[in-house]
Design a protein around this motif. Structure first.
Motif, PDB file in Angstrom:
ATOM      1  N   ALA A 169      60.961  23.805  59.043  1.00  0.00           N
ATOM      2  CA  ALA A 169      62.426  23.964  59.214  1.00  0.00           C
ATOM      3  C   ALA A 169      62.649  25.063  60.246  1.00  0.00           C
ATOM      4  O   ALA A 169      62.019  26.129  60.163  1.00  0.00           O
ATOM      5  N   ASP A 170      63.554  24.793  61.158  1.00  0.00           N
ATOM      6  CA  ASP A 170      63.877  25.794  62.185  1.00  0.00           C
ATOM      7  C   ASP A 170      64.891  26.774  61.576  1.00  0.00           C
ATOM      8  O   ASP A 170      66.065  26.421  61.370  1.00  0.00           O
ATOM      9  N   ILE A 171      64.432  27.985  61.240  1.00  0.00           N
ATOM     10  CA  ILE A 171      65.343  28.935  60.569  1.00  0.00           C
ATOM     11  C   ILE A 171      65.757  30.084  61.511  1.00  0.00           C
ATOM     12  O   ILE A 171      66.167  31.151  61.041  1.00  0.00           O
ATOM     13  N   THR A 172      65.668  29.808  62.830  1.00  0.00           N
ATOM     14  CA  THR A 172      66.006  30.878  63.788  1.00  0.00           C
ATOM     15  C   THR A 172      67.419  31.400  63.532  1.00  0.00           C
ATOM     16  O   THR A 172      67.642  32.611  63.397  1.00  0.00           O
ATOM     17  N   ASP A 173      68.372  30.461  63.431  1.00  0.00           N
ATOM     18  CA  ASP A 173      69.766  30.883  63.257  1.00  0.00           C
ATOM     19  C   ASP A 173      69.988  31.470  61.861  1.00  0.00           C
ATOM     20  O   ASP A 173      70.739  32.435  61.694  1.00  0.00           O
ATOM     21  N   MET A 174      69.306  30.854  60.873  1.00  0.00           N
ATOM     22  CA  MET A 174      69.437  31.357  59.504  1.00  0.00           C
ATOM     23  C   MET A 174      68.979  32.812  59.437  1.00  0.00           C
ATOM     24  O   MET A 174      69.608  33.642  58.775  1.00  0.00           O
ATOM     25  N   GLU A 175      67.896  33.120  60.171  1.00  0.00           N
ATOM     26  CA  GLU A 175      67.368  34.483  60.153  1.00  0.00           C
ATOM     27  C   GLU A 175      68.336  35.457  60.806  1.00  0.00           C
ATOM     28  O   GLU A 175      68.497  36.591  60.345  1.00  0.00           O
ATOM     29  N   VAL A 176      68.998  34.978  61.894  1.00  0.00           N
ATOM     30  CA  VAL A 176      69.975  35.855  62.545  1.00  0.00           C
ATOM     31  C   VAL A 176      71.071  36.190  61.542  1.00  0.00           C
ATOM     32  O   VAL A 176      71.453  37.354  61.365  1.00  0.00           O
ATOM     33  N   PHE A 177      71.557  35.161  60.850  1.00  0.00           N
ATOM     34  CA  PHE A 177      72.612  35.385  59.860  1.00  0.00           C
ATOM     35  C   PHE A 177      72.108  36.295  58.724  1.00  0.00           C
ATOM     36  O   PHE A 177      72.778  37.244  58.327  1.00  0.00           O
ATOM     37  N   ARG A 178      70.895  35.968  58.213  1.00  0.00           N
ATOM     38  CA  ARG A 178      70.352  36.750  57.091  1.00  0.00           C
ATOM     39  C   ARG A 178      70.274  38.234  57.462  1.00  0.00           C
ATOM     40  O   ARG A 178      70.695  39.102  56.695  1.00  0.00           O
ATOM     41  N   LYS A 179      69.752  38.482  58.684  1.00  0.00           N
ATOM     42  CA  LYS A 179      69.608  39.892  59.079  1.00  0.00           C
ATOM     43  C   LYS A 179      70.967  40.556  59.243  1.00  0.00           C
ATOM     44  O   LYS A 179      71.123  41.749  58.963  1.00  0.00           O
ATOM     45  N   SER A 180      71.950  39.750  59.664  1.00  0.00           N
ATOM     46  CA  SER A 180      73.293  40.318  59.853  1.00  0.00           C
ATOM     47  C   SER A 180      73.896  40.774  58.521  1.00  0.00           C
ATOM     48  O   SER A 180      74.867  41.513  58.494  1.00  0.00           O
ATOM     49  N   GLN A 181      73.326  40.291  57.435  1.00  0.00           N
ATOM     50  CA  GLN A 181      73.851  40.633  56.107  1.00  0.00           C
ATOM     51  C   GLN A 181      73.154  41.846  55.485  1.00  0.00           C
ATOM     52  O   GLN A 181      73.441  42.215  54.351  1.00  0.00           O
ATOM     53  N   LYS A 182      72.260  42.447  56.295  1.00  0.00           N
ATOM     54  CA  LYS A 182      71.467  43.530  55.734  1.00  0.00           C
ATOM     55  C   LYS A 182      72.333  44.686  55.209  1.00  0.00           C
ATOM     56  O   LYS A 182      72.164  45.158  54.078  1.00  0.00           O
ATOM     57  N   ALA A 183      73.299  45.102  56.058  1.00  0.00           N
ATOM     58  CA  ALA A 183      74.150  46.230  55.669  1.00  0.00           C
ATOM     59  C   ALA A 183      74.948  45.876  54.417  1.00  0.00           C
ATOM     60  O   ALA A 183      75.045  46.678  53.467  1.00  0.00           O
ATOM     61  N   ALA A 184      75.492  44.642  54.426  1.00  0.00           N
ATOM     62  CA  ALA A 184      76.270  44.208  53.249  1.00  0.00           C
ATOM     63  C   ALA A 184      75.389  44.220  52.010  1.00  0.00           C
ATOM     64  O   ALA A 184      75.826  44.623  50.914  1.00  0.00           O
ATOM     65  N   GLY A 185      74.162  43.806  52.194  1.00  0.00           N
ATOM     66  CA  GLY A 185      73.224  43.775  51.070  1.00  0.00           C
ATOM     67  C   GLY A 185      72.947  45.160  50.518  1.00  0.00           C
ATOM     68  O   GLY A 185      72.886  45.363  49.296  1.00  0.00           O
ATOM     69  N   GLU A 186      72.798  46.108  51.459  1.00  0.00           N
ATOM     70  CA  GLU A 186      72.534  47.474  51.005  1.00  0.00           C
ATOM     71  C   GLU A 186      73.693  47.998  50.171  1.00  0.00           C
ATOM     72  O   GLU A 186      73.501  48.677  49.157  1.00  0.00           O
ATOM     73  N   LYS A 187      74.930  47.646  50.622  1.00  0.00           N
ATOM     74  CA  LYS A 187      76.105  48.072  49.851  1.00  0.00           C
ATOM     75  C   LYS A 187      76.071  47.488  48.445  1.00  0.00           C
ATOM     76  O   LYS A 187      76.391  48.148  47.465  1.00  0.00           O
ATOM     77  N   LYS A 188      75.691  46.235  48.370  1.00  0.00           N
ATOM     78  CA  LYS A 188      75.686  45.554  47.063  1.00  0.00           C
ATOM     79  C   LYS A 188      74.444  45.901  46.247  1.00  0.00           C
ATOM     80  O   LYS A 188      74.356  45.567  45.059  1.00  0.00           O
ATOM     81  N   GLY A 189      73.475  46.499  46.903  1.00  0.00           N
ATOM     82  CA  GLY A 189      72.210  46.791  46.217  1.00  0.00           C
ATOM     83  C   GLY A 189      71.384  45.534  46.016  1.00  0.00           C
ATOM     84  O   GLY A 189      70.590  45.432  45.086  1.00  0.00           O
ATOM     85  N   VAL A 190      71.574  44.551  46.908  1.00  0.00           N
ATOM     86  CA  VAL A 190      70.840  43.292  46.785  1.00  0.00           C
ATOM     87  C   VAL A 190      70.163  42.977  48.114  1.00  0.00           C
ATOM     88  O   VAL A 190      70.781  43.124  49.176  1.00  0.00           O
ATOM     89  N   LYS A 191      68.921  42.591  48.053  1.00  0.00           N
ATOM     90  CA  LYS A 191      68.203  42.264  49.293  1.00  0.00           C
ATOM     91  C   LYS A 191      68.277  40.755  49.526  1.00  0.00           C
ATOM     92  O   LYS A 191      67.947  39.966  48.627  1.00  0.00           O
ATOM     93  N   MET A 192      68.744  40.375  50.705  1.00  0.00           N
ATOM     94  CA  MET A 192      68.857  38.951  51.034  1.00  0.00           C
ATOM     95  C   MET A 192      67.568  38.510  51.742  1.00  0.00           C
ATOM     96  O   MET A 192      67.346  38.837  52.910  1.00  0.00           O
ATOM     97  N   THR A 193      66.728  37.808  51.012  1.00  0.00           N
ATOM     98  CA  THR A 193      65.493  37.257  51.609  1.00  0.00           C
ATOM     99  C   THR A 193      65.765  35.785  51.930  1.00  0.00           C
ATOM    100  O   THR A 193      66.840  35.264  51.609  1.00  0.00           O
ATOM    101  N   PRO A 194      64.811  35.084  52.506  1.00  0.00           N
ATOM    102  CA  PRO A 194      65.048  33.649  52.760  1.00  0.00           C
ATOM    103  C   PRO A 194      65.204  32.831  51.475  1.00  0.00           C
ATOM    104  O   PRO A 194      65.763  31.735  51.498  1.00  0.00           O
ATOM    105  N   LEU A 195      64.735  33.392  50.344  1.00  0.00           N
ATOM    106  CA  LEU A 195      64.695  32.594  49.113  1.00  0.00           C
ATOM    107  C   LEU A 195      66.061  32.028  48.678  1.00  0.00           C
ATOM    108  O   LEU A 195      66.144  30.839  48.330  1.00  0.00           O
TER     109      LEU A 195
END
Ligand code: CAO
Length: 556
Positions: free
Chosen positions: A360-386
């Motif tokens: 599966a080509d997840i190039t764009d998904m990864e861009v989006f996932r990484k863009s959520q890093k800050a939001a994740g830190e606020k929520k205390g949740v790590k967004m992995t590909p899972l």
């Protein structure tokens, strides 16, 4: 000299009990607590111990008799007195054997006029016989894998002498005569063919063979039934050269069987290999209960899918003696490892597995996932590909419901599930655990990220409740955080499919005019080919690839 009565002791509340085995004969010397006979209540087999050390002068019961507490089963002379009686011509001399053992043939012959001798001790003479290998069902050069007797052993006709093994079957070569093993002429590993010399036997000619065949225990002379006597250590009798079938498991090296004739007979009738049974009686003697417990456990294992070599018709895996190659240590499996091993084997043996691969080509998904890093830190949740993979699988299960089923092969029915619960395989220090996320289709990415992290942590902390590991329709096993390009996961039955996820890697992908660097996620979908056909599997992985290739479609 005084005789002492041997009485049935307190039977722990049991009324009348049946004698199932006599373990000594008149003339046998016994130590205090040595088993005299075996009785059977409706709950257990129990050995009646000797009240003291001495010599049995008489047994007044036989197999099948019913006795109760206080009944006299025989008489004995206490030690010291017994020795004198040997030369004194005791009135019970007909049943009173001298202390010499069966091996002591010349002395035994002098008792030839006894009215009821133990067969192996009375003799009209002896002859040497060389035992030859009988026809081996057309086989030649069959290796000896075990020698079942030792020089000096007293054996009966049909006792197994050696065990040979071809690539088709294992068979025991029985003795054509009873007697004493004088010389063994083969070694383990030797290759045998019909007519080869096996061993030399001293055969006692006494014409009393019918005694030996009558009833079971008494005719065996106490020698055989006595704990740790050589004859007792002889292997169980098997019918002549009877193949034991392909499920034969080798006995532990040097294993000696320590059991009475009735127990051996039961084991033979049930087809139980006594060398694999642990005796719970005195000096590890195998009791009737041990045989029954062993057979029960073997049956249970084969009903649960069977460990190899326990009834599934699959040859057992034979372990070599590893210590011959270097030092080894043995460690008991943890319960979890044992359960996982059984489950894996059950799935592997029951399910016709096929694995479908896809990137599966997840190039764009990864861009989006990484863009959520800050939001994740606020929520205390790590967004992995899972969480994305979970969401994509839930969508695919809804679109291709043939993956969201279980097969009821007994009723020939397909069970279609109206819910989408997905298990995630978690690697823990204690082994693999599979917590289940419920209603994945109804949950958002953050919720899935939080829940999967929480369940994975609980699994590692051994905090999962049984309910949190039940009810999955499908499983995801992700090795993406570790590495690898593809693998073939085993379906977590009764589910019919499992998605393996490997490590995403940048790959050159042809876009029609050029190679583009794209982040490709390797997917490996194993499925039960009884429930799912190959085309549907390819549809499923293509759909996953599309959904993860453009995560906006996950919202549709
Ligand atoms: N490709 C590349 N990187 C990946 C990835 C993939 N497919 N999947 C996860 N990663 C990355 C994550 O993004 C994370 O990196 P960052 O810290 O830089 O963000 C890192 O790998 C570790 O991820 P993780 O493993 O902590 O989290 P996860 O959500 O991907 O996985 C869990 C959770 C429970 C599935 C995982 O920890 C685990 O136990 N995996 C093993 C499962 C297993 O043993 N399966 C075998 C079953 S058959 O014997």
């Amino acid at each position: 000299m005084s005789e002492q009565e041997i009485k049935v002791p307190d039977l722990g509340g049991a009324d009348e009990v049946e004698i199932i085995e006599l373990l000594v004969s008149a003339g046998d010397s016994v130590e205090e607590e040595d088993p005299i006979l075996t009785i059977e209540t409706d709950k257990a087999s129990v050995e009646l111990p000797s009240p003291g050390a001495g010599k049995i002068t008489k047994l007044t019961v036989k197999v099948g008799d019913k006795v109760k507490e206080g009944d006299v089963v025989g008489m004995m002379e206490a030690s010291g007195e017994a020795d004198e009686s040997d030369s004194s011509g005791d009135s019970d001399g007909s049943e009173n054997e001298p202390e010499e053992k069966a091996e002591d043939a010349p002395k035994a012959e002098s008792k030839a006029e006894d009215s009821k001798p133990a067969p192996k001790k009375k003799s009209g003479g002896s002859r040497k016989e060389t035992v030859l290998v009988p026809p081996l069902d057309g086989m030649e050069n069959v290796p000896v894998i075990e020698i079942n007797v030792s020089e000096g052993d007293t054996i009966e006709a049909d006792d197994a002498l050696v065990t040979v093994e071809s690539d088709k079957a294992t068979m025991e070569i029985p003795s054509p005569y009873g007697g004493k093993v004088a010389k063994i002429l083969v070694s383990e590993g030797d290759k045998l063919s019909e007519g080869d010399k096996l061993l030399e036997l001293t055969v006692v000619e006494d014409g009393d063979d019918e005694d030996e065949d009558q009833g079971e225990p008494p005719a065996d002379s106490g020698e055989q039934a006595k704990p740790e006597s050589k004859a007792d250590a002889a292997p169980q009798k098997e019918p002549a050269t009877q193949p034991q079938g392909s499920t034969y498991e080798p006995p532990s090296p040097g294993a000696k069987v320590h059991a009475g004739p009735a127990v051996r007979k039961l084991a033979r009738e049930l087809g139980a290999d006594m060398t694999r049974i642990k005796g719970s009686g005195p000096k590890s003697r195998i009791l009737k209960d041990d045989v029954q417990t062993y057979v029960k456990s073997q049956l249970q294992q084969s009903q649960q899918g069977g460990s190899v070599g326990t009834g599934a018709g699959i040859p057992g895996v034979k372990l070599p003696d590893f210590s011959q190659f270097g030092n080894v240590e043995r460690e008991a499996m943890s319960r979890m490892m044992a359960v996982t091993a059984t489950n894996m084997q059950r799935s592997w043996l029951n399910v016709p597995h096929v694995t479908q691969f896809e990137d599966a080509d997840i190039t764009d998904m990864e861009v989006f996932r990484k863009s959520q890093k800050a939001a994740g830190e606020k929520k205390g949740v790590k967004m992995t590909p899972l969480p994305f993979i979970l969401k994509a699988c839930a969508t695919a299960l809804a679109e291709l419901p043939q993956f969201n089923v279980s097969l009821d092969m007994e009723r020939k029915e397909v069970v279609r599930k109206q819910y989408i619960h997905i298990g995630i395989a978690v690697d823990t220090p204690n082994g693999l655990m599979v917590p289940v996320i419920r209603d994945v289709d109804q949950k958002g990415l953050w919720e899935l990220a939080a829940e999967s992290a929480e369940l994975a942590q609980k699994a590692r902390d051994k905090q999962l409740k049984p309910a949190e590991m039940q009810g999955a329709c499908f499983t995801i096993t992700s090795l993406g955080g570790i590495g690898g390009t593809a693998f073939t996961p085993i379906v977590n039955t009764p589910e019919v499919a499992i998605l393996g996820v490997s490590k995403a890697a940048m790959k050159p992908v042809w876009d029609g005019s050029d190679f583009q660097p794209r982040l490709m996620l390797p997917l490996s979908l194993s499925y039960d080919h009884r429930a799912v056909n190959g085309a549907d599997a390819a549809r499923f992985t293509s759909l996953l690839s599309q959904l993860m290739g453009d995560i906006r479609t996950l919202l549709l």
